[in-house]
Motif scaffolding. Structure first.
Motif, short mmCIF file in Angstrom:
data_model
loop_
_atom_site.label_atom_id
_atom_site.label_comp_id
_atom_site.label_asym_id
_atom_site.label_seq_id
_atom_site.Cartn_x
_atom_site.Cartn_y
_atom_site.Cartn_z
N LEU A 106 18.29 45.57 15.05
CA LEU A 106 16.93 46.74 14.76
C LEU A 106 17.07 47.37 13.39
CD1 LEU A 106 16.68 48.08 18.42
CD2 LEU A 106 14.80 47.05 17.16
N GLN A 107 16.14 47.50 12.79
CA GLN A 107 16.16 48.01 11.43
C GLN A 107 15.28 49.39 11.59
OE1 GLN A 107 14.93 45.60 8.18
NE2 GLN A 107 16.54 44.02 8.88
N ARG A 108 14.08 49.24 12.41
CA ARG A 108 13.37 50.36 12.37
C ARG A 108 13.20 50.77 14.02
NH1 ARG A 108 9.25 52.44 9.23
NH2 ARG A 108 10.03 50.94 7.72
N VAL A 109 13.38 52.07 14.38
CA VAL A 109 13.03 52.33 15.72
C VAL A 109 12.33 53.78 15.83
CG1 VAL A 109 14.30 53.14 17.82
CG2 VAL A 109 15.25 51.27 16.57
N ASP A 110 11.34 53.78 16.57
CA ASP A 110 10.40 55.06 16.55
C ASP A 110 10.56 55.60 18.01
OD1 ASP A 110 8.98 57.11 16.51
OD2 ASP A 110 7.49 56.17 14.95
N MET A 111 11.18 56.61 18.43
CA MET A 111 11.13 57.26 19.76
C MET A 111 10.53 58.56 19.77
SD MET A 111 15.12 56.30 21.04
CE MET A 111 16.14 56.97 19.59
N SER A 112 9.72 58.75 18.77
CA SER A 112 8.98 60.25 18.47
C SER A 112 8.27 60.31 19.92
CB SER A 112 8.10 60.14 17.42
OG SER A 112 8.81 59.74 16.21
N GLY A 113 8.48 61.73 20.29
CA GLY A 113 7.89 62.13 21.49
C GLY A 113 8.28 61.82 22.77
N CYS A 114 9.42 60.88 22.82
CA CYS A 114 9.82 60.49 24.11
C CYS A 114 10.77 61.39 24.79
CB CYS A 114 10.66 59.15 23.99
SG CYS A 114 9.59 57.71 23.23
N HIS A 139 9.89 65.49 17.83
CA HIS A 139 9.85 66.10 19.15
C HIS A 139 10.63 65.58 20.22
CE1 HIS A 139 6.08 68.12 17.48
NE2 HIS A 139 5.96 66.98 16.56
N CYS A 140 11.85 65.21 19.93
CA CYS A 140 12.74 64.80 20.61
C CYS A 140 13.87 65.98 20.89
CB CYS A 140 13.39 63.51 20.19
SG CYS A 140 12.39 62.17 20.47
N GLU A 141 13.43 66.78 21.94
CA GLU A 141 14.22 68.18 21.69
C GLU A 141 15.68 67.73 22.52
OE1 GLU A 141 12.54 71.65 22.78
OE2 GLU A 141 10.65 71.22 21.82
N TRP A 142 16.06 66.53 22.82
CA TRP A 142 17.24 66.07 23.75
C TRP A 142 18.22 65.77 22.42
CZ3 TRP A 142 17.51 61.36 21.92
CH2 TRP A 142 16.41 60.61 21.75
N VAL A 143 17.89 65.69 21.13
CA VAL A 143 18.77 65.31 19.92
C VAL A 143 19.70 66.37 19.69
CG1 VAL A 143 19.01 64.61 17.74
CG2 VAL A 143 17.12 63.71 18.94
N CYS A 155 25.49 54.51 11.19
CA CYS A 155 24.55 53.96 10.61
C CYS A 155 24.24 54.53 8.91
CB CYS A 155 23.23 54.17 11.32
SG CYS A 155 22.99 53.47 12.99
N GLY A 156 25.36 54.26 8.30
CA GLY A 156 25.32 54.69 6.90
C GLY A 156 24.06 54.17 5.97
N GLY A 157 23.50 53.14 6.50
CA GLY A 157 22.55 52.65 5.64
C GLY A 157 21.14 53.28 5.85
N LEU A 158 20.92 54.23 6.54
CA LEU A 158 19.82 54.85 7.18
C LEU A 158 19.28 55.46 5.91
CD1 LEU A 158 18.52 55.49 9.82
CD2 LEU A 158 19.38 57.86 9.61
N GLN A 159 17.73 55.08 5.65
CA GLN A 159 16.72 55.60 4.62
C GLN A 159 15.74 56.54 4.97
OE1 GLN A 159 15.12 52.03 2.80
NE2 GLN A 159 17.10 51.03 2.85
N SER A 160 15.34 56.71 6.18
CA SER A 160 14.37 57.66 6.66
C SER A 160 14.70 58.02 8.02
CB SER A 160 13.08 57.23 6.45
OG SER A 160 12.86 56.03 7.32
N ILE A 161 14.49 59.28 8.27
CA ILE A 161 14.63 59.92 9.55
C ILE A 161 13.87 61.11 10.01
CG2 ILE A 161 16.82 61.27 8.98
CD1 ILE A 161 17.75 60.93 11.70
N ASP A 162 13.07 60.85 10.93
CA ASP A 162 12.18 62.14 11.09
C ASP A 162 12.76 62.92 12.41
OD1 ASP A 162 10.15 63.87 11.89
OD2 ASP A 162 8.52 62.53 11.91
N ARG A 167 15.05 70.80 18.07
CA ARG A 167 15.39 72.35 17.75
C ARG A 167 16.68 72.38 18.29
NH1 ARG A 167 9.94 74.55 17.65
NH2 ARG A 167 8.52 73.20 18.64
N GLN A 168 17.51 71.63 18.75
CA GLN A 168 18.84 72.01 18.96
C GLN A 168 19.65 71.73 17.78
OE1 GLN A 168 21.22 70.30 22.19
NE2 GLN A 168 19.37 69.42 23.23
N LEU A 169 19.06 71.22 16.72
CA LEU A 169 19.91 70.82 15.59
C LEU A 169 20.15 72.12 14.64
CD1 LEU A 169 18.75 67.24 14.55
CD2 LEU A 169 20.57 67.78 15.95
N LYS A 170 21.33 72.17 14.20
CA LYS A 170 21.57 73.32 13.14
C LYS A 170 22.14 72.88 11.97
CE LYS A 170 22.22 76.68 16.99
NZ LYS A 170 23.19 77.67 17.48
N ASP A 171 22.45 73.63 10.96
CA ASP A 171 23.04 73.40 9.65
C ASP A 171 24.22 72.34 9.65
OD1 ASP A 171 21.11 74.48 8.19
OD2 ASP A 171 22.27 76.46 8.13
#
Length: 289
Positions: A106-114, A139-143, A155-162, A167-171
């Motif tokens: 897998l190169q592209r996975v979209d779990m937006s809103g799940c 909108h995956c607030e479980w991240v 996954c050091g080769g990641l090119q894009s991430i949304d 909201r759990q993520l901090k600096d």
């Protein structure tokens, strides 16, 4: 009964003709319907689903039973693109984890809103999909920080991430991601009140090839980090800072001069728009003065 010399559609070679040259052009909902035509068509569609590289439920996600999802992908081990948009009502770890576990390309996975997934799905992606390049988690607030760190580690080769509205993520999590994923070209941290200049500066200094950055609604981001972004990211093409009330024209102007697309108008332009709304027409002003 076929006349002599006639050829039925299913007589054509399945894997050499029907799968790569015909079925690949049909929408998923049509393929699902074809499965019900006959046992032969059901077998044909299963062959197609076992060999497809892209699987998107964006058009029929709300309508498909979770059992059908599991059945359709049970034999597939070659997926490269998986989109679960519009599946928020039913997809959970139970359905997704087996698919992730057997699809390591897998190169592209979209779990937006799940919303019913958990951090276990993101950890599974990070451990199985070492070639991942694009990931949608809007909108995956479980991240959380730990699952994002796992992604960054593997996954050091990641090119894009949304990461919109994660909201759990901090600096600390974003800084860790920036230090590990140096090839990031597109990043969204929108709608996260926890993100500050620290994250933006770390992204700027480590991800020098950054092209798109979305900071919409990041209320704690200030001019300082925008100036750092301008200094370290010469390839930047798009910056979104709407509702970032502490970001002013003094830091945006250098980016405008580089033709970076910014989603807020310059102060004079905004004033002209407001004036036009009031007067019903825009007065002529020589902007070159």
């Amino acid at each position: 009964v076929l006349a002599e010399g006639e050829c039925h559609l299913l007589d054509l070679p399945w894997e050499d003709v029907l799968v790569p040259h015909i079925l690949c052009y049909l929408p998923l909902q049509h393929l699902v319907s074809l499965q019900r035509v006959s046992k032969q068509f059901h077998s044909l569609i299963q062959v197609y689903l076992a060999n497809c590289r892209t699987f998107s439920l964006s058009s029929i996600g709300p309508c498909i039973p979770k059992e059908a999802f599991c059945s359709m992908l049970k034999d597939n081990k070659v997926l490269q693109n998986l989109s679960l948009q519009n599946c928020s009502d039913w997809v959970s770890d139970q359905e997704l984890l087996p698919v992730i576990g057997q699809n390591q390309h897998l190169q592209r996975v979209d779990m937006s809103g799940c919303a019913w997934l958990t951090r276990h799905s993101l950890v599974a992606v990070s451990l199985s999909c070492l070639h991942l390049q694009h990931l949608g988690l809007a909108h995956c607030e479980w991240v959380d920080s730990l699952s994002l760190r796992s992604l960054a580690d593997h996954c050091g080769g990641l090119q894009s991430i949304d990461l919109t509205a994660c909201r759990q993520l901090k600096d600390d999590a974003i800084c860790y991601l920036a230090k590990k994923c140096l090839n990031l070209r597109s990043l969204s941290l929108a709608v996260n009140a926890n993100i500050t200049d620290e994250s933006v500066e770390e992204v700027a200094k480590n991800c020098r090839g950054l092209e798109q950055l979305d900071l919409t609604g990041c209320l704690r981001v200030r001019n300082q980090s925008i100036r750092t972004l301008a200094e370290y990211c010469p390839k930047l093409q798009s910056l979104k800072v709407n509702h970032c009330h502490n970001v002013t024209e003094s830091s945006l102007d250098p980016l405008r001069k580089r033709n970076v697309v910014i989603d807020v108008e310059p102060p004079l332009q905004r004033a002209l728009v407001l004036l036009q709304d009031v007067l019903g027409f825009a007065p002529f002003i020589n902007l070159q003065i």
